[in-house]
Enzyme design. Structure first.
Site, PDB file in Angstrom:
ATOM      1  N   LYS A 280      -4.521  -8.892  -9.391  1.00 24.53           N
ATOM      2  CA  LYS A 280      -5.457  -9.533  -8.470  1.00 24.53           C
ATOM      3  C   LYS A 280      -6.743  -8.703  -8.423  1.00 24.53           C
ATOM      4  O   LYS A 280      -6.674  -7.475  -8.313  1.00 24.53           O
ATOM      5  CB  LYS A 280      -4.821  -9.583  -7.065  1.00 24.53           C
ATOM      6  CG  LYS A 280      -5.749 -10.121  -5.977  1.00 24.53           C
ATOM      7  CD  LYS A 280      -5.264  -9.756  -4.581  1.00 24.53           C
ATOM      8  CE  LYS A 280      -6.224  -8.800  -3.899  1.00 24.53           C
ATOM      9  NZ  LYS A 280      -6.957  -9.257  -2.753  1.00 24.53           N
TER      10      LYS A 280
ATOM     11  N   LYS B 274       0.850  -1.211   0.000  1.00 29.70           N
ATOM     12  CA  LYS B 274       0.000   0.000   0.000  1.00 29.70           C
ATOM     13  C   LYS B 274       0.874   1.246   0.000  1.00 29.70           C
ATOM     14  O   LYS B 274       0.603   2.210  -0.712  1.00 29.70           O
ATOM     15  CB  LYS B 274      -0.933  -0.003   1.218  1.00 29.70           C
ATOM     16  CG  LYS B 274      -2.015  -1.059   1.123  1.00 29.70           C
ATOM     17  CD  LYS B 274      -3.370  -0.506   1.556  1.00 29.70           C
ATOM     18  CE  LYS B 274      -4.507  -1.384   1.093  1.00 29.70           C
ATOM     19  NZ  LYS B 274      -4.997  -2.335   2.081  1.00 29.70           N
TER      20      LYS B 274
ATOM     21  N   LYS C  38     -11.156  -4.674  -4.531  1.00 30.62           N
ATOM     22  CA  LYS C  38     -11.973  -3.459  -4.451  1.00 30.62           C
ATOM     23  C   LYS C  38     -11.081  -2.235  -4.565  1.00 30.62           C
ATOM     24  O   LYS C  38     -11.461  -1.211  -5.107  1.00 30.62           O
ATOM     25  CB  LYS C  38     -12.687  -3.401  -3.099  1.00 30.62           C
ATOM     26  CG  LYS C  38     -13.726  -4.463  -2.906  1.00 30.62           C
ATOM     27  CD  LYS C  38     -14.282  -4.371  -1.472  1.00 30.62           C
ATOM     28  CE  LYS C  38     -14.378  -5.705  -0.805  1.00 30.62           C
ATOM     29  NZ  LYS C  38     -13.555  -5.826   0.405  1.00 30.62           N
TER      30      LYS C  38
HETATM   31  P1  ADP Z   1     -10.373  -6.651  -1.466  1.00 32.39           P
HETATM   32  O1  ADP Z   1      -8.931  -6.895  -1.830  1.00 32.39           O
HETATM   33  O2  ADP Z   1     -11.248  -6.656  -2.665  1.00 32.39           O
HETATM   34  O3  ADP Z   1     -10.572  -5.417  -0.601  1.00 32.39           O
HETATM   35  P2  ADP Z   1     -10.774  -8.105   0.973  1.00 32.39           P
HETATM   36  O4  ADP Z   1      -9.436  -7.659   1.421  1.00 32.39           O
HETATM   37  O5  ADP Z   1     -11.953  -7.525   1.686  1.00 32.39           O
HETATM   38  O6  ADP Z   1     -10.872  -7.857  -0.605  1.00 32.39           O
HETATM   39  O7  ADP Z   1     -10.851  -9.678   1.011  1.00 32.39           O
HETATM   40  C1  ADP Z   1     -11.856 -10.466   1.604  1.00 32.39           C
HETATM   41  C2  ADP Z   1     -11.532 -11.919   1.381  1.00 32.39           C
HETATM   42  O8  ADP Z   1     -11.557 -12.211  -0.032  1.00 32.39           O
HETATM   43  C3  ADP Z   1     -10.123 -12.321   1.850  1.00 32.39           C
HETATM   44  O9  ADP Z   1     -10.151 -13.631   2.366  1.00 32.39           O
HETATM   45  C4  ADP Z   1      -9.300 -12.241   0.606  1.00 32.39           C
HETATM   46  O10 ADP Z   1      -8.148 -13.060   0.664  1.00 32.39           O
HETATM   47  C5  ADP Z   1     -10.289 -12.736  -0.440  1.00 32.39           C
HETATM   48  N1  ADP Z   1      -9.973 -12.177  -1.756  1.00 32.39           N
HETATM   49  C6  ADP Z   1     -10.043 -10.867  -2.120  1.00 32.39           C
HETATM   50  N2  ADP Z   1      -9.684 -10.696  -3.412  1.00 32.39           N
HETATM   51  C7  ADP Z   1      -9.388 -11.941  -3.892  1.00 32.39           C
HETATM   52  C8  ADP Z   1      -8.959 -12.432  -5.160  1.00 32.39           C
HETATM   53  N3  ADP Z   1      -8.791 -11.623  -6.192  1.00 32.39           N
HETATM   54  N4  ADP Z   1      -8.734 -13.758  -5.279  1.00 32.39           N
HETATM   55  C9  ADP Z   1      -8.915 -14.596  -4.225  1.00 32.39           C
HETATM   56  N5  ADP Z   1      -9.327 -14.200  -3.012  1.00 32.39           N
HETATM   57  C10 ADP Z   1      -9.563 -12.892  -2.827  1.00 32.39           C
END
Ligand code: ADP
Ligand code: TRP
Length: 325
Positions: free
Chosen positions: A189, A110, A192
């Site tokens: 990846k 980040k 959000k």
């Molecule tokens: P984001 O990166 O979209 O903000 P979060 O950090 O809220 O997502 O992730 C919530 C859950 O979803 C976690 O367990 C995270 O590892 C999983 N996750 C998020 N993005 C992915 C992805 N692209 N592929 C696989 N798992 C994901």
């Protein structure tokens, strides 16, 4: 087994969240003692607009319930309704070496992307450790990006147990390799925070538009293509049957099929996959009070467990009973 996981209400949930985490959460409800929560304290580390925090919290709750979360069986709540977790965070912070947090890649990434970090972002993994440890969780189903946070949780639990006695259970991650990193429409990846998502419940038309925008290379239609290097194929693999995947693989290798054709089919498959849950999601949208009641009940059940662990932890570090409560 006690299964535990959380998702930040930092935007609308997407197919990466689903395959990486939520699908496992829903499946693991069978035969386990499940605790799933909405990590709103964690979401504050990116300083969202205040109205978004509550709106996205309810939206995550709707998604989970529409997808089949059983709120009678599973304990489902909003993190900030159990404030004890922040007190445990402090107790853990005081035995967490700075170096452990300085090594965390999600923090470093980040900062590298230009985020000006606040203390909450730096301390994020300690709050996550407190989440997991306060409920004495055995297994944490997550996507690959969370692997290091679970390792840090084990380290922190180890430091604490060594210093004060065996209070905490050392949790294990549960990561399914084939879905550990779902790619977004730009090939990074799906996240959000990158604006490259396909949301589970966005309008069907907008799902189609986004799929058509998925980045591919410029191999001409006639030429053979490598499915293993294609974002469209990576997503097709999540939705198509084994037989259809094989057919696409052959078409790619043979040449003569354009990426546009694969994209059209992918959009259809995504829309079909989530269609049965859409109706339930729409019903929930018109009933926010029902959602608040569910979360309130979940918080009571979660809190009863959290308070017990916190009392143990306060005792062993020497704080003991609360005066004046
Ligand atoms: P984001 O990166 O979209 O903000 P979060 O950090 O809220 O997502 O992730 C919530 C859950 O979803 C976690 O367990 C995270 O590892 C999983 N996750 C998020 N993005 C992915 C992805 N692209 N592929 C696989 N798992 C994901
Ligand atoms: N950091 C997790 C994510 O961004 C969310 C989270 C917070 C979490 N606390 C947790 C996940 C505890 C699992 C267990 O996805």
């Amino acid at each position: 087994m006690r299964v535990f996981s959380g998702i930040q209400p930092s935007g609308r949930l997407h197919i990466g969240n689903y395959f990486g985490a939520m699908r496992q959460h829903i499946q693991m409800q069978q035969g386990n003692d499940c605790f799933f929560f909405i990590a709103d304290y964690h979401a504050l580390t990116s300083n969202p607009a205040p109205k978004d925090v509550s709106e996205f919290t309810l939206s995550v709750a709707m998604d989970y319930i529409a997808l089949g979360l059983d709120t009678e069986k599973t304990i489902f709540w909003r993190q900030s309704d159990v404030p004890e977790v922040t007190e445990l965070t402090w107790l853990l912070s005081c035995i967490t070496p700075m170096g452990l947090l300085q090594r965390c890649t999600s923090y470093k990434d980040k900062v590298a992307q230009g985020v000006s970090p606040n203390h909450g972002l730096f301390a994020y993994p300690v709050l996550q450790a407190a989440d997991i440890l306060i409920y004495k969780s055995d297994v944490v189903p997550v996507g690959a990006d969370q692997k290091q946070h679970i390792e840090v949780t084990r380290d922190i639990a180890g430091y604490f147990n060594n210093a004060y006695g065996e209070i905490f259970v050392l949790p294990k991650d549960h990561i399914i390799e084939s879905v550990a990193v779902v790619p977004g429409i730009d090939g990074r990846k799906m996240s959000k925070s990158y604006g490259n998502t396909i949301e589970m419940f966005e309008p069907e038309k907008s799902i189609k538009n986004k799929v058509m925008k998925i980045v591919t290379d410029s191999t001409p239609v006639e030429a053979p293509k490598n499915p293993d290097k294609c974002n469209v194929f990576a997503l097709l693999k999540l939705f198509a049957s084994a037989e259809e995947i094989k057919q696409w693989e052959d078409k790619y290798r043979k040449g003569g099929t354009g990426y546009g054709e694969a994209k059209k089919r992918l959009a259809e498959l995504i829309v079909e996959y989530f269609r049965p849950y859409r109706q339930k999601r729409t019903e929930l949208e018109s009933n926010p009070d029902y959602l608040r009641q569910i979360l309130a009940k979940g918080a009571q059940r979660a809190r009863a467990v959290a308070v017990k662990t916190l009392i143990e932890a306060r005792k062993v570090v020497g704080l003991g009973e609360y005066y004046g409560r």
